[in-house]
Design an enzyme around this catalytic site. Structure first.
Site, PDB file in Angstrom:
ATOM      1  N   GLY A  90       0.872  -1.185   0.000  1.00  0.00           N
ATOM      2  CA  GLY A  90       0.000   0.000   0.000  1.00  0.00           C
ATOM      3  C   GLY A  90       0.896   1.218   0.000  1.00  0.00           C
ATOM      4  N   HIS A 128     -10.160  -1.709  17.955  1.00  0.00           N
ATOM      5  CA  HIS A 128      -9.854  -0.380  17.415  1.00  0.00           C
ATOM      6  C   HIS A 128     -11.146   0.239  16.896  1.00  0.00           C
ATOM      7  CE1 HIS A 128      -7.451   2.802  15.803  1.00  0.00           C
ATOM      8  NE2 HIS A 128      -7.603   2.484  14.535  1.00  0.00           N
TER       9      HIS A 128
HETATM   10  N1  APR Z   1      -3.012  -4.122  -3.276  1.00  0.00           N
HETATM   11  C1  APR Z   1      -2.124  -3.191  -2.891  1.00  0.00           C
HETATM   12  N2  APR Z   1      -2.443  -1.910  -2.686  1.00  0.00           N
HETATM   13  C2  APR Z   1      -3.715  -1.561  -2.873  1.00  0.00           C
HETATM   14  C3  APR Z   1      -4.706  -2.477  -3.256  1.00  0.00           C
HETATM   15  C4  APR Z   1      -4.305  -3.826  -3.467  1.00  0.00           C
HETATM   16  N3  APR Z   1      -5.178  -4.770  -3.829  1.00  0.00           N
HETATM   17  N4  APR Z   1      -5.876  -1.827  -3.356  1.00  0.00           N
HETATM   18  C5  APR Z   1      -5.634  -0.549  -3.045  1.00  0.00           C
HETATM   19  N5  APR Z   1      -4.332  -0.374  -2.749  1.00  0.00           N
HETATM   20  C6  APR Z   1      -3.613   0.840  -2.403  1.00  0.00           C
HETATM   21  C7  APR Z   1      -4.170   2.077  -3.093  1.00  0.00           C
HETATM   22  O1  APR Z   1      -3.731   2.144  -4.439  1.00  0.00           O
HETATM   23  C8  APR Z   1      -3.601   3.200  -2.215  1.00  0.00           C
HETATM   24  O2  APR Z   1      -2.384   3.705  -2.739  1.00  0.00           O
HETATM   25  O3  APR Z   1      -3.735   1.133  -1.035  1.00  0.00           O
HETATM   26  C9  APR Z   1      -3.355   2.513  -0.870  1.00  0.00           C
HETATM   27  C10 APR Z   1      -4.157   3.111   0.267  1.00  0.00           C
HETATM   28  O4  APR Z   1      -3.724   4.418   0.441  1.00  0.00           O
HETATM   29  P1  APR Z   1      -4.684   5.603   0.873  1.00  0.00           P
HETATM   30  O5  APR Z   1      -5.945   5.534   0.079  1.00  0.00           O
HETATM   31  O6  APR Z   1      -3.899   6.849   0.832  1.00  0.00           O
HETATM   32  O7  APR Z   1      -5.079   5.223   2.387  1.00  0.00           O
HETATM   33  P2  APR Z   1      -4.214   5.432   3.729  1.00  0.00           P
HETATM   34  O8  APR Z   1      -4.539   6.749   4.333  1.00  0.00           O
HETATM   35  O9  APR Z   1      -2.789   5.119   3.464  1.00  0.00           O
HETATM   36  O10 APR Z   1      -4.880   4.318   4.651  1.00  0.00           O
HETATM   37  C11 APR Z   1      -4.772   2.966   4.344  1.00  0.00           C
HETATM   38  O11 APR Z   1      -5.043   2.241   6.619  1.00  0.00           O
HETATM   39  O12 APR Z   1      -5.622   3.417   8.557  1.00  0.00           O
HETATM   40  C12 APR Z   1      -6.082   2.589   7.517  1.00  0.00           C
HETATM   41  O13 APR Z   1      -8.394   3.195   7.326  1.00  0.00           O
HETATM   42  C13 APR Z   1      -7.125   3.255   6.688  1.00  0.00           C
HETATM   43  O14 APR Z   1      -7.831   1.285   5.540  1.00  0.00           O
HETATM   44  C14 APR Z   1      -7.062   2.467   5.425  1.00  0.00           C
HETATM   45  C15 APR Z   1      -5.575   2.115   5.315  1.00  0.00           C
END
Ligand code: APR
EC number: 1.1.1.37
Length: 316
Positions: A10, A176
């Site tokens: 991610g 959480h």
């Molecule tokens: N595999 C890998 N990465 C993925 C996938 C996948 N199948 N699907 C989505 N992503 C990536 C997205 O492309 C994005 O870059 O996950 C990333 C999530 O980043 P953000 O949308 O910026 O979210 P973020 O604020 O980093 O939070 C991520 O953590 O705290 C929790 O609730 C929050 O569930 C959320 C997670």
């Protein structure tokens, strides 16, 4: 000593901050994985190019291929959607379960010896799913929630008492979610009970009210940030919190950190992932620290665990 390797699944808001913190602390070589092409590569190039300024020297790689996570010591998962204003973490379960399923498969195949720290929400359910799919021992699949929830509680206490955040010790247990359990009885300023200090300041009755307000704010603190940001959820604080856990594992520090762990009888809970204090070392969760809760605390814990059970059972 062999160089450590940390993979971040991610590459969004939290993933980017995680990568930068790993570099700043030279925790090891770092791989940032995302499904979006160019995003992890761009972020890692950006972070790598400031090595000469910040004086870190680690390998930083952005990728869209799970093969690159091979040999990871620690994997931190943030893949998944964040909340929008008005949403609870639980509202993310459907969409993030699908994402977590594919991520866990990737980790199982390419980083079978790693210790996995999950941040994606709803946290307790996502950790459960990740462990189930990877089949890794419970000690090697854990979740970050308690370090941040505890830090939020400690921050509010420090502000209220006008003392340094460095001298406040506070911990939350449980899930959480909105029913998490901030442990008022154990909150202290360098060992001096916070309630005693609040009572000196306000008298017994008002002190209770002030503490109740801080407990309430702690429980809703993630939502408070979401409401302000409007386009995502907290990212600096979850990243720093997971890094504290990763560092304790990578350096075998044996820190006692509130961690989302699989319980097998501890605190009266069996077969569910719940936040409790745990010793984190090179093997992952090396020990769960148990202690006696009073009746009120146990009742709050039971309520929080019931919420976790409801959510986790809804995935079955
Ligand atoms: N595999 C890998 N990465 C993925 C996938 C996948 N199948 N699907 C989505 N992503 C990536 C997205 O492309 C994005 O870059 O996950 C990333 C999530 O980043 P953000 O949308 O910026 O979210 P973020 O604020 O980093 O939070 C991520 O953590 O705290 C929790 O609730 C929050 O569930 C959320 C997670």
């Amino acid at each position: 000593m062999a160089r450590k390797k940390i993979s971040l699944i991610g590459g969004g808001q939290i993933g980017g901050v995680l990568a930068q913190l790993c570099a700043l602390r030279e925790l090891g070589d770092v791989v940032l994985f995302d499904i979006v092409e160019g995003l992890p590569q761009g972020k890692m190039l950006d972070i790598a190019e400031v090595g000469p300024v910040d004086r870190y020297d680690v390998c930083l790689k952005g990728t869209n291929s799970y093969e690159d996570i091979k040999g990871s010591d620690v994997v931190i998962v943030t893949a998944g959607l964040p909340r929008k204003p008005g949403m609870s973490r639980d509202d993310l379960i459907e969409v993030n379960s699908k994402i977590m399923s594919s991520v866990a498969e990737g980790i199982k195949q390419y980083a079978p010896d790693s210790i996995v720290i999950v941040i994606s929400n709803p946290l307790d359910a996502m950790v459960t799913l990740c462990q189930k799919i990877t089949g890794f021992p419970f000690s090697r699949v854990i979740g970050q929630a308690g370090v941040l929830d505890s830090a939020r509680f400690a921050t509010f206490i420090a502000w209220e008492l006008g003392v340094s955040v460095k001298d406040v010790v506070a911990m939350t247990l449980g899930g959480h979610g909105d029913d998490m359990v901030p442990l008022v009885r154990y909150a202290s300023v360098n060992g001096i009970p916070v309630m005693e200090l609040l009572e000196q300041k306000y008298g017994a009755e008002k002190a209770k009210e002030v503490m109740e307000a801080m407990v309430k704010r702690t429980r809703g603190a993630g939502g408070e940030v979401v409401a302000l940001l409007k386009t995502g959820s907290a990212f600096y604080s979850p990243a720093s919190s997971a890094i504290a856990m990763a560092e304790s594992i990578l350096k075998d520090q044996k820190r006692v950190l509130p961690t989302c762990c699989m319980l097998q009888g501890e605190f009266g809970v069996s077969g569910y992932y719940v936040g409790v204090p745990a010793v984190l070392g090179e093997k992952g969760v090396e020990k769960i620290i148990q202690f006696k809760l009073d009746a009120e605390e146990q009742a709050m814990m039971d309520k929080s665990v019931a919420a976790v059970k409801g959510l986790v059972d809804s995935m079955k």
